[in-house]
Motif scaffolding. Structure first.
Motif, short mmCIF file in Angstrom:
data_model
loop_
_atom_site.label_atom_id
_atom_site.label_comp_id
_atom_site.label_asym_id
_atom_site.label_seq_id
_atom_site.Cartn_x
_atom_site.Cartn_y
_atom_site.Cartn_z
N MET A 1 -5.69 48.66 -57.15
CA MET A 1 -5.42 47.58 -58.09
C MET A 1 -6.07 47.90 -59.43
N ALA A 2 -5.28 47.89 -60.49
CA ALA A 2 -5.80 48.18 -61.82
C ALA A 2 -6.73 47.06 -62.28
N LYS A 3 -7.80 47.44 -62.97
CA LYS A 3 -8.73 46.47 -63.51
C LYS A 3 -8.71 46.55 -65.03
N THR A 4 -8.86 45.40 -65.69
CA THR A 4 -8.91 45.39 -67.14
C THR A 4 -10.13 46.17 -67.59
N ALA B 1 13.18 37.73 -61.57
CA ALA B 1 11.86 38.38 -61.55
C ALA B 1 12.08 39.88 -61.56
N VAL B 2 11.28 40.57 -62.35
CA VAL B 2 11.32 42.03 -62.36
C VAL B 2 9.93 42.54 -62.02
N GLU B 3 9.89 43.64 -61.31
CA GLU B 3 8.60 44.19 -60.91
C GLU B 3 8.44 45.61 -61.43
N GLY C 1 -0.67 52.89 -57.38
CA GLY C 1 -0.95 51.81 -56.44
C GLY C 1 -1.03 50.41 -57.02
N SER C 2 -0.75 50.27 -58.31
CA SER C 2 -0.78 48.95 -58.94
C SER C 2 0.63 48.44 -59.20
N SER C 3 0.81 47.12 -59.07
CA SER C 3 2.13 46.52 -59.28
C SER C 3 1.99 45.22 -60.07
N TRP C 4 3.04 44.90 -60.81
CA TRP C 4 3.09 43.68 -61.62
C TRP C 4 4.45 43.03 -61.47
N SER D 1 3.45 37.10 -66.54
CA SER D 1 3.11 38.33 -65.82
C SER D 1 2.00 38.06 -64.82
N THR D 2 2.15 38.60 -63.62
CA THR D 2 1.11 38.50 -62.61
C THR D 2 0.93 39.85 -61.95
N ARG D 3 -0.31 40.15 -61.60
CA ARG D 3 -0.58 41.37 -60.84
C ARG D 3 -0.31 41.08 -59.36
N LEU D 4 0.25 42.05 -58.67
CA LEU D 4 0.57 41.89 -57.26
C LEU D 4 -0.38 42.72 -56.42
N THR D 5 -0.80 42.14 -55.30
CA THR D 5 -1.60 42.91 -54.35
C THR D 5 -0.69 43.80 -53.52
#
Length: 260
Positions: free
Chosen positions: A1-4, A182-184, A190-193, A204-208
């Protein structure tokens, strides 16, 4: 998961990418060569643009909270930009220094004018720093392509760049003028939005995990984080990535000009 990225990392990346930008310019056969990824610009135009961007945002950050932007560079400022390469590179380095000094003085939480006020990104110096990482990163790629030596985008900048683009450039309270969708975006790291589009705007939301809660996206795109960033900034074609679902949704998204 990407972190800011943290504020010191943002400043480091602005400095590193701007230095790499100037290194590419220094290796070019001349300043009048065309930039393939910005076909209306020569390399001189590209250097002038990034330098003016750095100076403009330095002024905005230094001004603090405001209802209007600091004065944009004037035509006389543009005429004053050095045209000899060594002087131009020194001017560029000074421009970056002004931006970094203003950001360090302000810290990450100070308010300032930004053009993305209605997005999910805050109107702070930290958000300016975050976007200036992407300015420097993408334009360094432009310069490197111009001299025939493109280098991979730094992984941390690319991962943060996808999230930053979606929250700043895409997120809006303006109503989506088409059917809800919705578009992903899925990065190979390994990161998804997910970008949700409906009458309430775009969020926009980050997805687990991809397609969380079993809700399948109407369309999705897969690539490395660097490929996603370069696609979003129109530096590489869509066929450089893998698409699932309805690709027309991405055409609608890229053509959308929200009214705010």
């Amino acid at each position: 998961m990407a972190k800011t990225l943290e504020f010191p990392d943002l400043l480091r990346l602005i400095d590193e990418r701007s230095t790499a930008f100037r290194a590419a310019v220094a290796s070019a056969p001349g300043l009048d060569v065309q930039v393939p990824t910005c076909p209306d610009w020569t390399l001189f135009d590209l250097v002038q643009h990034l330098g003016q961007v750095h100076r403009h945002w330095a002024a905005n950050v230094a001004a603090g909270p405001a209802d209007a932007p600091a004065a944009a560079p004037s035509s006389q400022d543009a005429l004053a930009t050095p045209r000899e390469r060594e002087a131009l590179l020194a001017w560029s380095a000074e421009s970056t220094g002004l931006l970094l000094s203003a950001l360090r003085e302000a810290g990450p939480d100070r308010g300032c004018w930004t053009w993305w006020g209605a997005s999910q990104s805050p109107q702070t110096s930290g958000a300016v720093a975050r976007h200036q990482v992407q300015e420097a990163t993408v334009h360094t790629y432009d310069a490197q392509v111009t001299v025939g030596a493109p280098q991979p985008l730094p992984g941390e900048a690319a991962l943060d760049g996808v999230d930053e683009f979606l929250t700043m450039c895409c997120a809006t309270p303006s109503a989506w003028p088409h059917q809800p969708a919705a578009v992903e975006f899925h990065a190979g790291e390994g990161s998804s939005w997910r970008l949700t589009l409906d009458a309430d705007g775009a969020r926009s939301t980050r997805l687990t995990t991809p397609s969380a809660d079993g809700d399948e996206a109407g369309s999705s795109v897969h690539g490395t984080a660097a490929e996603l960033v370069l696609f979003l900034y129109d530096r590489i074609p869509a066929d450089s990535l893998k698409f699932d679902g309805d690709p027309h949704l991405f055409d609608l998204l890229l053509a959308w000009e929200p009214e705010e």
